[in-house]
Design an enzyme around this catalytic site. Sequence first.
Site, short mmCIF file in Angstrom:
data_model
loop_
_atom_site.label_atom_id
_atom_site.label_comp_id
_atom_site.label_asym_id
_atom_site.label_seq_id
_atom_site.Cartn_x
_atom_site.Cartn_y
_atom_site.Cartn_z
N SER A 161 0.83 -1.20 0.00
CA SER A 161 0.00 0.00 0.00
C SER A 161 0.88 1.26 0.00
O SER A 161 1.75 1.40 -0.83
CB SER A 161 -0.97 -0.02 1.18
N GLU A 216 -11.38 5.86 7.65
CA GLU A 216 -10.81 7.17 7.97
C GLU A 216 -9.45 7.38 7.32
O GLU A 216 -8.99 8.52 7.19
CB GLU A 216 -10.70 7.31 9.49
#
Length: 546
Positions: free
Chosen positions: A147, A393
């Site tokens: 990621s 979030e």
Amino acid sequence: MAIHPQAGQLAHHDSLVNLPQLMTAYYRNKPDVVNHPDEKVSFGTSGHRGSALQTTFNEDHILAISQALAEYRVAQKITGPVYLAKDTHALSEAAFQTVLSVLVANNIKVLVQAGGGFTPTPVVSHAVLTHNANASELSDGIIITPSHNPPEDGGIKYNSIKGGPADKDITDWVANRANQLLVTGLQDVKSAQQSEIDTSDLIESFDYIEHYVSDLENVIDMEAIAKAKIRIGVDPMGGSGIHYWKPIADRYGLDITVVNTEVDPTFRFVPLDKDGRIRMDCSSPYSMQSLLKLKDDFDIAVGNDPDYDRHGIVCAKSGLMNPNAYLAVAIEYLSQHRPHWPADTMFGKTLVSSGMIDRVVNGLNKQLCEVPVGFKWYVEGMYQGTMGFGGEESAGASFLRKDASVWTTDKDGIIMALLAAEILAVTGKDPQSLYEAQVARYGKPHYKRIDVAATPAQKRLLGALQADNVTQTELAGEKIESILTHAPGNQAAIGGLKVSTANGWFAARPSGTENVYKIYLESFVSEAHLLALEVEAKALVDSVLS
């Protein structure tokens, strides 16, 4: 944590990752999982991650994980092809070849990007789902990516036959089997030679780009964006979606400018994050400095992390949006501009996402589903079409097609970026302006996340807390209204706790990769109230851990 003095600036050449050293470590360093437990395979919220330099992401790890996945597929009678992808991290190419060698040796068909190119995480999810909708032999996916982690890191994720991150039962089985294989010196691992890989008819090219891009009009109002002539700036941040933007622009007639076309595994062109490290975090104002300097050149500008499961939204007047703010705006917009979505469609948030989302969903008279951290908790709802939107979030989200059927069951940074342009095209207002209107209606949230040092024993204790471990009745001058150790949306354990009052809350959970625990805090009163929450939250957690 203090902001590093070079945050937002480009790294000095001598501080870049040493690629020859990193690649040598991938093949040479051998994990000792018996004497060094930190070198074991461990799947966190999004796969196994580590660094070859620390002997936490090496060839042996990937051989073991790949063999475990091959055996899992046999046990589950998954006989369709594996959709295999890689991002632009240096270790991804090496791990990609390792995975190929094991899958071929296990007689598994593999679909890879034509020309050896890169493939975003959401594109794999989309491919698996579209395949399985019309196939008798089900498929799954493997993505080689850590990621947004720094350039020296590597990662591997497994997406199930439902297209999204595999649930804990699956990843626990794979991790346990992989660690068994490591303990026995990889005796049961099958691996093909390079000559066998080069001539294998098990490996097929697949045009991921065309397959995904041609379907985008079914999830995004591309016609509205084109008609409004929205000027879109894109910083791919050297990631796996870099070759997707031109086909999107060409197919749909969009005004898209890619401001940086470089791919370099050192990621030397990404400004340093707040801690002085290169981190391709599109939600960080420091890492996004290059795009922020160009914000006035575009109506909407967007950035994505290396595997494109995250998004960063830059509005011309205001700059980089807070991820929580964009989630709240996206939910309100989609609820009002997707007429084919059923009235009882749920909207998902994680426990540590902003309370603004709760207020917006309640104001829309819609159903909120609050889950633990990790996109895997949204997979079933999105797969079934009951979860219209799922967001985190940390700037990751996805949503259903216009007809309320599943698009992806993994985070999709591409559609979240295009949605910002659609919002501006349809409403005439950018997402930040719409968020300010939400603040006027529901109050202004003050949000913060901090890391606190913790020993492994303390992390285990925090992860096993029960509500009755908290004896306090007040927090920052307000009565405690709820103490959660399980998510209200699905009753899954959150691996920590969340304490809420009428106008504030905090959540504490152990990090899966570092010796810290994370505290998330939010106040709808003031910055001073947020500080009081922080002080008392730390004290409360310390008292419980002691």
